[in-house]
Design an enzyme around this catalytic site. Structure first.
Site, PDB file in Angstrom:
ATOM      1  N   HIS A   1      -5.333  54.433 -47.470  1.00  0.00           N
ATOM      2  CA  HIS A   1      -4.079  54.360 -48.219  1.00  0.00           C
ATOM      3  C   HIS A   1      -3.603  55.705 -48.734  1.00  0.00           C
ATOM      4  CE1 HIS A   1      -3.316  50.019 -48.567  1.00  0.00           C
ATOM      5  NE2 HIS A   1      -4.623  49.864 -48.632  1.00  0.00           N
TER       6      HIS A   1
ATOM      7  N   LYS B   1       7.015  53.170 -60.260  1.00  0.00           N
ATOM      8  CA  LYS B   1       5.766  53.341 -59.530  1.00  0.00           C
ATOM      9  C   LYS B   1       4.799  54.096 -60.442  1.00  0.00           C
ATOM     10  CE  LYS B   1       8.165  55.179 -56.247  1.00  0.00           C
ATOM     11  NZ  LYS B   1       7.780  54.590 -54.996  1.00  0.00           N
ATOM     12  N   ARG B   2       3.570  54.186 -60.010  1.00  0.00           N
ATOM     13  CA  ARG B   2       2.573  54.935 -60.774  1.00  0.00           C
ATOM     14  C   ARG B   2       3.078  56.354 -61.012  1.00  0.00           C
ATOM     15  NH1 ARG B   2      -1.854  57.529 -58.342  1.00  0.00           N
ATOM     16  NH2 ARG B   2      -1.256  56.498 -56.394  1.00  0.00           N
TER      17      ARG B   2
ATOM     18  N   LYS C   1       4.628  61.665 -56.519  1.00  0.00           N
ATOM     19  CA  LYS C   1       5.742  60.705 -56.491  1.00  0.00           C
ATOM     20  C   LYS C   1       7.005  61.303 -57.119  1.00  0.00           C
ATOM     21  CE  LYS C   1       2.606  56.727 -56.472  1.00  0.00           C
ATOM     22  NZ  LYS C   1       2.972  56.057 -55.213  1.00  0.00           N
TER      23      LYS C   1
ATOM     24  N   THR D   1       5.380  50.213 -51.001  1.00  0.00           N
ATOM     25  CA  THR D   1       5.841  48.837 -50.815  1.00  0.00           C
ATOM     26  C   THR D   1       7.031  48.553 -51.720  1.00  0.00           C
ATOM     27  OG1 THR D   1       4.146  48.068 -52.387  1.00  0.00           O
ATOM     28  CG2 THR D   1       3.639  47.895 -50.034  1.00  0.00           C
TER      29      THR D   1
ATOM     30  N   LYS E   1      10.612  46.295 -51.136  1.00  0.00           N
ATOM     31  CA  LYS E   1      11.147  45.282 -52.055  1.00  0.00           C
ATOM     32  C   LYS E   1      12.598  45.593 -52.422  1.00  0.00           C
ATOM     33  CE  LYS E   1       6.503  44.937 -53.898  1.00  0.00           C
ATOM     34  NZ  LYS E   1       5.603  45.550 -54.876  1.00  0.00           N
TER      35      LYS E   1
END
Length: 795
Positions: free
Chosen positions: A351, A532-533, A538, A640, A644
């Site tokens: 991942h 998100k985290r 990110k 993911t 969504k």
């Protein structure tokens, strides 16, 4: 599912309220009603669940065993109602009993069993396996407090225990007869040429089962979570001598293993606890798998014909050595047979390309906690080198006094998969290039997906209803049918209805934010969402820097025809991640200034509701206009959340990273706001130590933003608060925020212009939904079943 009437449900709910909970209707709280309803639904869920288990046994079906440290399953009540087709009947029944179903659903706490995408993916996979009739067990840990409950104190992240089990869990079925001894520490001796492990500590893993029901209730699988219990629960002698704390010390030590998800591992004790947790989960699962196989008369030498074990990232990578240990030490097999069997059963999903997430354990720690496994790991490494004499000397499992869990998982698996097309190629080229050369058929791609039952049908009733009205029923289990929406997008009436569905979700979110955050926002503004985290790769930092630039531009020219925008953040930082927590603090400091500025007014708001979880995502995702997927190219394995948002009609602003690449292919560049360096360009940029300084010097907007932060515009009580963060952008910008900044500004301007053209925006949004069928987790699981697991559906 058999017909269930409202009156029958009322009878069952009242029975559980009085006989299970010992409560009367006039004194019952919302939680009492929720528990009674949950038990009534669970009663109906147990029949397909038990029937599925019985069929798997009687038909000798091969089963999938999915090992994951996280299962971010969220609330289960409404999910069960949707999949069992009981939502309307239950709403009617609760109304007849004087209760509001929506309030009851809201009362259910999120199961605190995960952190982010890894755990949410595992939950989607469990639901899709049940929908497709793939016989499966999910194995995880029954965390007492899970990750943590996030709050903000003057903008800083604060962590508190998330006591999600305080009122009990009606979906949890304790299985005290399924318990396994989990050994740690101690030493290994040799007797008659056979290694014997003498553990220094032992705890028990005790099973707790949660049924996972598929669409229309045709099949149900099991999520089995392990709770740690002491081998000796209570020291009566110590208690009788007045040593009350010592009397319970074994219990406290054991419960520590299943207390918290991802304990801070910045200390040696934290590292040891984390390794113990991973072995606790994995050993309990493998012992359970072998016990089931033996009970069903399986020849363990043909175990791979009956068992497929999937390791969700490197956390359960100890599965290879542990399965070999059990086969050798408990079942008397030679090493050569044991490793062949292990490879036949095991698959490994990678991942991440981040070095810190590809676990490496110091050989001292690993050998101290798991001395027998240290021997087996070295044996596996030597065996692999012998099998492949061309293996370079610098490649292997044990190198530089470390055990490399990624290499261990690769070598002990028959298939290794990435989770998006780009990521899989990077796994081959940059992560395991030498092992890929030795095993060219081992790495394959399995692009992630999400379940449309929860992430469209359940969380977005207005849009789900429009889809059914437009193309008919059945799309929930055949998401490719969303492409049937395409011809209707040309119709103004459909676009108008699509826009009305989106606005209904935005109004719902606006009302919730006013109630919970006291913040008034305009539902007609552009809702720009990044959830998100919190992590540097990110790039929430890039987002807030652009937000500051926008704020300054509006202040400089407030009548320039700006598109009103609400920038929404959500996510938690790991407790020990100092830079991520600094970014959280900056976002909240900027929000405090921007939201109180009379000049910018409703043209810009910054929102960061605390304690992001699945339930919050179910509010934010349907209401989003723009999906922020802005990670540094080559760093996000898949994502993911991007799927969504796309499914719910939010175009993406993003880099060519992870599954963004495939989203762009599906929707076309005209329905995607692309910016930033490519993965290849990132590598070139990093070769220049001055790349970020040059980018800042070339961008007046970015220089102005960094200057405002550095001079304390957003932290007037502590002007130097963000000097280190600013310095990081100038001189240590590994994730290339500065080089991508101007490109990001341009893409955000394109999004503004598109949003101001109402018809164009609605067409873009609707095409995102219509072309999202590929991103169903049903498609992903079908591919796993045929290409990795060799499992056929039971329905």
């Amino acid at each position: 599912m058999p017909n269930v009437t409202s009156s029958l449900l009322q009878t069952d709910i009242m029975r559980h309220l009085t006989l299970t909970l010992g409560q009367t209707p006039d004194a019952a709280s919302v939680t009492d009603w929720r528990m009674a309803l949950s038990h009534a639904i669970r009663d109906r869920l147990l029949t397909p669940w038990l029937e599925a288990q019985a069929r798997s046994r009687s038909e000798g079906r091969k089963r999938v065993y999915y090992l994951s440290m996280e299962f971010l399953i969220g609330r289960l009540l409404e999910d069960a109602l949707i999949n069992m087709g009981l939502h309307d009947e239950v709403r009617e029944a609760m109304g007849a009993l004087g209760q509001d179903l929506s309030a009851i659903i809201e009362d259910e706490p999120d199961a605190a069993l995960g952190n982010g995408g890894l755990g949410r993916l595992a939950a989607c996979f469990m639901e899709s396996m049940a929908t497709l009739g793939c016989p499966a067990f999910g194995y995880g840990i029954r965390y007492e407090f899970g990750l943590f409950r996030q709050s903000f104190d003057e903008g800083r992240q604060m962590e508190a225990p998330d006591d999600w089990l305080a009122c009990g869990n009606p979906w949890d079925i304790a299985r005290p007869m399924h318990r396994y001894a989990i050994p740690f520490m101690g030493k290994v001796s040799t007797k008659d040429g056979v290694s014997v492990w003498h553990p220094g500590e032992t705890v028990y893993a005790v099973a707790h089962d949660t049924p996972v029901i598929g669409w229309q209730g045709k099949w149900a699988n099991t999520l089995r979570l392990w709770a740690a219990e002491p081998a000796t629960p209570f020291d009566l002698a110590s208690f009788n001598q007045g040593e009350y704390a010592n009397a319970a010390s074994a219990k406290v030590l054991a419960h520590t293993l299943s207390r918290v998800l991802y304990p801070d591992d910045s200390t040696y004790q934290g590292k040891e606890l984390r390794l113990k947790q991973e072995f606790f989960l994995t050993s309990a699962a493998l012992q359970d798998i072998l016990a089931r196989a033996v009970a069903e008369g399986v020849d363990l030498r043909r175990l791979h014909d009956h068992v497929a074990i999937q390791m969700n990232d490197t956390h359960p990578a100890i599965a290879g050595p542990e399965l070999i240990r059990l086969l050798m030490d408990e079942h008397g097999m030679p090493f050569a047979d044991a490793i062949t069997i292990a490879q036949g059963c095991l698959g490994y999903t990678n991942h991440t390309l981040l070095p810190e997430a590809l676990e490496r354990w110091a050989t001292y720690t690993f050998g101290t906690v798991l001395p027998r496994h240290m021997q087996i790991v070295e044996q596996i490494d030597a065996w692999h080198q012998q099998q492949h004499p061309r293996r370079p000397h610098y490649v292997g499992i044990v190198k530089h006094h470390e055990v490399r869990m990624g290499e261990l998982a690769f070598i002990t698996s028959h298939k290794v998969n990435g989770v998006s097309a780009l990521h899989t190629e990077l796994v081959k080229q940059t992560l395991f290039p030498e092992l890929h050369a030795l095993h060219p058929d081992r790495i394959i791609n399995q692009t992630n997906g999400v379940t449309p039952r929860r992430w469209l049908k359940m969380c977005n009733p207005p849009l789900a209803g429009l889809i059914t009205e437009t193309i008919g029923q059945g799309w929930e289990a055949d998401l490719d049918r969303l492409q049937d929406l395409e011809p209707h997008i040309e119709e103004r009436s459909f676009r108008t209805a699509f826009g009305a569905a989106k606005r209904a979700n935005k109004v719902r979110l606006s009302n919730w934010l006013k109630e919970t955050q006291g913040l008034q926002i305009d539902p007609d503004a552009l809702f720009d969402v990044q959830v998100k985290r919190i992590h540097e790769y990110k790039r929430q930092l890039l987002n807030i820097l652009e937000t500051i630039a926008r704020w300054k531009a509006i202040r400089d020219n407030p009548t320039a025809g700006w598109v009103p925008r609400v920038t929404i953040f959500g996510g938690k930082s790991a407790p020990g991640y100092a830079v991520a927590k600094e970014i959280i603090h900056l976002i909240n400091d900027v929000a405090a200034v921007v939201n109180s500025d009379p000049v910018t007014g409703d043209l810009l708001k910054v929102v960061y509701p605390p304690n992001y979880n699945v339930s919050m995502a179910e509010r934010l995702v349907p209401a989003a206009d723009l999906s922020q997927q802005i990670s540094t190219a080559g760093k996000e394995a898949s994502g993911t959340g991007n799927m969504k948002f796309m499914m719910n009609g939010a175009p993406t602003i993003g880099t060519l990273d992870g599954a963004n690449v495939e989203i762009l292919q599906e929707v076309g560049p005209e329905n995607f706001f692309l910016f930033g360096l490519t993965a290849e360009e990132v590598l070139t940029a990093r070769a220049d130590p001055d790349v970020s300084r040059k980018a800042i010097e070339a961008s007046q907007a970015l220089r102005d933003v960094l200057q405002m932060i550095a001079e304390g515009r957003f932290s007037p009580s502590d002007p130097s608060r963000y000097h280190a963060l600013v310095n990081r952008v100038w001189h240590h910008d590994y994730f290339l925020v500065a080089p991508d900044f101007d490109s990001y500004i341009i893409a955000q301007g394109q999004a503004d212009r598109a949003f101001s053209d109402r018809d164009r925006w609605l067409e873009m949004a609707a095409r995102n939904t219509a072309r999202s069928g590929f991103f169903s987790s049903d498609r992903t699981i079908r591919s796993y079943m045929t290409e990795i697991w060799g499992v056929s559906p039971a329905i």
